[in-house]
Design an enzyme around this catalytic site. Structure first.
Site, PDB file in Angstrom:
ATOM      1  CG  HIS A 211       0.741   6.904  -0.044  1.00  0.00           C
ATOM      2  ND1 HIS A 211      -0.199   7.328  -0.848  1.00  0.00           N
ATOM      3  CD2 HIS A 211       0.021   5.835   0.460  1.00  0.00           C
ATOM      4  CE1 HIS A 211      -1.849   7.186  -0.271  1.00  0.00           C
ATOM      5  NE2 HIS A 211      -1.003   6.588   0.722  1.00  0.00           N
TER       6      HIS A 211
ATOM      7  CD  GLU B 187      -4.657   7.351   0.607  1.00  0.00           C
ATOM      8  OE1 GLU B 187      -5.379   6.096   0.426  1.00  0.00           O
ATOM      9  OE2 GLU B 187      -3.868   7.817   1.870  1.00  0.00           O
TER      10      GLU B 187
ATOM     11  CG  HIS C 295      -1.533   0.889   1.287  1.00  0.00           C
ATOM     12  ND1 HIS C 295      -3.015   1.424   1.032  1.00  0.00           N
ATOM     13  CD2 HIS C 295      -1.548   2.359   2.018  1.00  0.00           C
ATOM     14  CE1 HIS C 295      -3.300   3.054   1.456  1.00  0.00           C
ATOM     15  NE2 HIS C 295      -2.274   3.306   2.168  1.00  0.00           N
ATOM     16  CD  GLU C 296       2.142   3.737   3.740  1.00  0.00           C
ATOM     17  OE1 GLU C 296       2.196   4.975   3.202  1.00  0.00           O
ATOM     18  OE2 GLU C 296       0.707   3.428   4.035  1.00  0.00           O
TER      19      GLU C 296
END
Length: 500
Positions: free
Chosen positions: A272, A298, A268-269
């Site tokens: 980003h 996001e 997930h990160e």
């Protein structure tokens, strides 16, 4: 960028200095979450407050207002990127000049204290201990929102939302969220009913060494295109991505009995981080070189974590590597079981652990609660009861304690009111962007199954990342996908994945 001694070129130099200060603050924030000993909290709060105040004073100086006005007269000499940059400068100036510097400093001090108190409160399941600090943050945020509301002629909540998703309004969000809320509960019930007779997923048995988990996460980060010469991975209470585009700082957290939480959090990160590393290099010290907004940010994290990494195609690539890393064998490590594990749908207490069917309901609840906190309709001390009631109404469960409830997120203690809706706006955008990329990239499925992620990253860089803030979110979505943001692609994705 311009080399002439014009009002615009002078503004570029000023905003480059502001960017350096912002970058320093970002590094201090990362350090306080990942590295700093607890004894450094007092001086760190002062350092961050001073940096915030200096930046605010620089942006508020009379010469900036004069230069912005003068630069308007030069606009015919500017190219498209410079014009977009000037518009972003004006927007930041309007935000800064709407708020008194003393209020900015007070808010910075309050959020630093509140974040530290939150860590203890969460650890000890003691919401009452957080109430004074969080109440102060909410009150100061209300004052900031009121000041910006008066300056911009919008509602206080929309004034805060503008900081995270420029151009978006709560009226737009209400329409999108009402659409989702009318769909998700019945869809959730259908999925749960459909899976009644499905064997439960077997959890691979640990313990899973943290060093191996980190090594595996870094392997996937590298495969996806993360540049470790310009970033790193560390540990914090709450996973986040910070730093600057040329030095991106990711954090995750590890559980020795469940490697999937850390792996999905790291992926997930990484989404980003890839966005940050892909921002336009020539404009990184200017406002136009920043990420467009948190909805797109996001979208990039959820595109990697949810759209890509939980797909059947990605698992064909990833599972052999996961099994090898942990020496996994037996029924729990079969691909069908791992897919059931990753695509499990079940109401959970913790937002960051929620599946993609129930996750938007977590966000919708927080969106409504933070609006009530800001308006004064909900007192901070009444938050646990309102939270638990909302969980029962939306997900049919209520947390047994506040650690699993209203203490789980750092956003409100850090003053980030107006941030939460961007998570679900991002989920919708991720589905829309990923489905488009899958049709645009030749032999897409086979590329993912064989770990060839460069074409996907290249497409994202060309259509999303490299645009920075040169266009609005709506324009970027329209250009990349052929449509403004809707819930349609997200709902279609959920149907296809969970009710094939």
């Amino acid at each position: 960028m311009s080399e002439m001694t014009t009002a615009y070129s002078k503004l570029e130099k000023k905003f480059a200095r502001l960017s350096a200060l912002s970058g320093a603050a970002a590094m201090l924030h990362w350090d306080s979450a990942a590295m700093m000993p607890i004894g450094g909290s007092g001086p760190r709060a002062e350092q961050l407050a001073v940096l915030s105040l200096v930046s605010h004073e620089m942006l508020n100086s009379p010469d900036v207002a004069d230069l912005l006005m003068e630069a308007e007269s030069e606009i015919v000499t500017l190219d498209d990127w410079q014009r977009a940059n000037l518009a972003e400068m004006q927007n930041r100036w309007r935000h800064a000049t709407a708020v008194d510097p003393d209020l900015v400093e007070a808010h910075s001090h309050a959020t630093s204290r509140s974040e530290l108190q939150w860590r203890d409160a969460r650890l000890n399941n003691d919401f009452a201990s957080l109430v004074p600090a969080l109440s102060e943050v909410v009150q100061l945020t209300q004052r900031i929102a009121d000041a910006k509301s008066d300056a911009f002629g919008v509602s206080p909540y929309d004034a805060l939302l503008e900081e995270y998703e420029p151009g978006c309004t709560s009226a737009t969000i209400d329409v999108l969220f009402d659409d989702l809320e009318s769909f998700l509960p019945s869809f959730l019930g259908e999925v749960l009913e459909n899976r009644k007779n499905t064997p439960p997923a077997l959890a691979p048995e640990g313990p899973f060494d943290e060093a191996v988990q980190k090594q595996l996460g870094q392997e996937f980060m590298t495969a996806l295109g993360f540049d470790f010469d310009h970033g790193r991975l560390d540990v914090s209470h709450h996973p986040f991505t910070g730093g600057i585009p040329d030095d991106v700082r990711l954090t995750t957290r590890y559980e020795t009995d469940d490697f999937t939480q850390s792996l999905m959090g790291t992926l997930h990160e990484t989404g980003h981080a890839l966005y940050e590393q892909g921002l336009p290099k020539d404009w990184r010290c200017q406002p136009v070189g920043s990420a467009r907004g948190m909805a797109l940010h996001e979208s990039q994290s959820l595109l990697i974590e949810m759209q890509l990494s939980r797909s059947e195609d990605f698992m064909a690539y990833a599972l052999p590597r996961i099994k090898a890393a942990f020496s996994g064998s037996g029924p729990a490590w079969e691909v069908e079981n791992i897919e059931r594990l990753y695509l499990k749908v079940e109401p959970e207490f913790i937002r960051v652990d929620a599946d993609e069917v129930t996750y938007p309901l977590h966000v919708i609840l927080r969106y409504r609660l933070e609006k009530a906190l800001l308006s004064g309709d909900l007192a901070v001390e009444d938050l646990p009861a309102a939270w638990n009631s909302g969980m029962r109404n939306t997900l049919g469960i209520a947390p047994p304690n506040d650690r699993l409830g209203c203490l789980q997120d750092i956003h409100w203690p850090s003053g980030a009111i107006g941030y939460f809706p961007t998570y679900t706006l991002g989920a919708m955008a991720a589905a829309q962007i990923y489905s488009t990329a899958a049709t645009k990239i030749p032999d897409f499925t086979n590329k993912i199954r064989t770990g060839k992620f460069a074409p996907l990253l290249e497409w994202l860089r060309g259509n999303i990342h490299s645009l920075g803030s040169s266009l609005s979110t709506e324009s970027i979505m329209q250009s990349a996908t052929g449509s403004p943001l809707t819930a349609d692609a997200f709902k279609a994705h959920l149907r296809n994945r969970y009710l094939p």
